[in-house]
Enzyme design. Structure first.
Site, PDB file in Angstrom:
ATOM      1  N   ILE A  60     -19.646  37.968  96.194  1.00  0.00           N
ATOM      2  CA  ILE A  60     -19.713  37.211  94.944  1.00  0.00           C
ATOM      3  C   ILE A  60     -18.315  36.992  94.375  1.00  0.00           C
ATOM      4  O   ILE A  60     -17.422  37.829  94.554  1.00  0.00           O
ATOM      5  CB  ILE A  60     -20.631  37.945  93.930  1.00  0.00           C
ATOM      6  CG1 ILE A  60     -21.064  37.041  92.790  1.00  0.00           C
ATOM      7  CG2 ILE A  60     -19.986  39.234  93.433  1.00  0.00           C
ATOM      8  CD1 ILE A  60     -22.223  37.597  91.967  1.00  0.00           C
ATOM      9  N   CYS A  61     -18.122  35.851  93.726  1.00  0.00           N
ATOM     10  CA  CYS A  61     -16.901  35.564  92.974  1.00  0.00           C
ATOM     11  C   CYS A  61     -17.350  34.904  91.664  1.00  0.00           C
ATOM     12  O   CYS A  61     -18.469  35.147  91.214  1.00  0.00           O
ATOM     13  CB  CYS A  61     -15.926  34.691  93.777  1.00  0.00           C
ATOM     14  SG  CYS A  61     -16.495  33.012  94.118  1.00  0.00           S
ATOM     15  N   ARG A  62     -16.527  34.091  91.048  1.00  0.00           N
ATOM     16  CA  ARG A  62     -16.929  33.475  89.781  1.00  0.00           C
ATOM     17  C   ARG A  62     -18.011  32.411  89.994  1.00  0.00           C
ATOM     18  O   ARG A  62     -19.029  32.410  89.321  1.00  0.00           O
ATOM     19  CB  ARG A  62     -15.728  32.870  89.050  1.00  0.00           C
ATOM     20  CG  ARG A  62     -16.103  32.283  87.688  1.00  0.00           C
ATOM     21  CD  ARG A  62     -14.910  31.747  86.925  1.00  0.00           C
ATOM     22  NE  ARG A  62     -14.113  30.794  87.674  1.00  0.00           N
ATOM     23  CZ  ARG A  62     -14.399  29.497  87.777  1.00  0.00           C
ATOM     24  NH1 ARG A  62     -15.436  28.979  87.172  1.00  0.00           N
ATOM     25  NH2 ARG A  62     -13.623  28.708  88.498  1.00  0.00           N
ATOM     26  N   GLY A  64     -18.602  30.862  93.515  1.00  0.00           N
ATOM     27  CA  GLY A  64     -19.101  30.771  94.881  1.00  0.00           C
ATOM     28  C   GLY A  64     -18.115  30.285  95.925  1.00  0.00           C
ATOM     29  O   GLY A  64     -18.400  30.373  97.118  1.00  0.00           O
ATOM     30  N   MET A  88     -20.780  34.885  89.802  1.00  0.00           N
ATOM     31  CA  MET A  88     -20.997  35.645  88.575  1.00  0.00           C
ATOM     32  C   MET A  88     -21.469  34.765  87.428  1.00  0.00           C
ATOM     33  O   MET A  88     -22.146  35.239  86.521  1.00  0.00           O
ATOM     34  CB  MET A  88     -19.721  36.404  88.177  1.00  0.00           C
ATOM     35  CG  MET A  88     -19.440  37.631  89.007  1.00  0.00           C
ATOM     36  SD  MET A  88     -20.736  38.911  88.930  1.00  0.00           S
ATOM     37  CE  MET A  88     -20.701  39.361  87.194  1.00  0.00           C
TER      38      MET A  88
END
Length: 109
Positions: A60-62, A64, A88
């Site tokens: 996961i990141c902010r 995708g 996120m």
């Protein structure tokens, strides 16, 4: 690139957060492993020690983008990895808990 939706994740699923330190400190998922994408190759051993041997790594990141790149890299290393769709931002929008470095309610930046 295999993806998984936030709603499909359970509390027992392994989550790897690849956002940078300031993003992590502002807010992250409880129990996630944090290895920033910018440090990922040099800290790869931390993932292999922490990840379940027979389980999936949900990256996961902010939003995708970065997580898709890391998930693709992990797949090339023979690890069962998927990108968390929407990152996120989707996590927070779904009402999943986000905490800061002190364990207080956090925010996604």
């Amino acid at each position: 690139m295999p993806t998984v939706g936030v709603d499909d994740l359970t509390s027992g699923d392994f989550l790897l957060d690849v956002r940078e330190d300031d993003e992590w400190q502002a807010g992250h998922a409880v129990g996630a492993l944090h290895i920033p994408m910018s440090e990922f190759v040099s800290r790869y051993g931390e993932l292999t020690e922490a990840a379940p041997q027979d389980g999936k790594v949900n990256v996961i990141c902010r939003s995708g983008g970065r997580s898709a790149q890391v998930a693709m890299y992990l797949g090339q290393q023979g690890i069962d990895a998927v990108n968390v769709a929407g990152g996120m931002e989707a996590w927070a929008a779904a009402g999943r808990p986000v905490v800061d470095d002190k364990g207080e309610p956090g925010s996604v930046i």
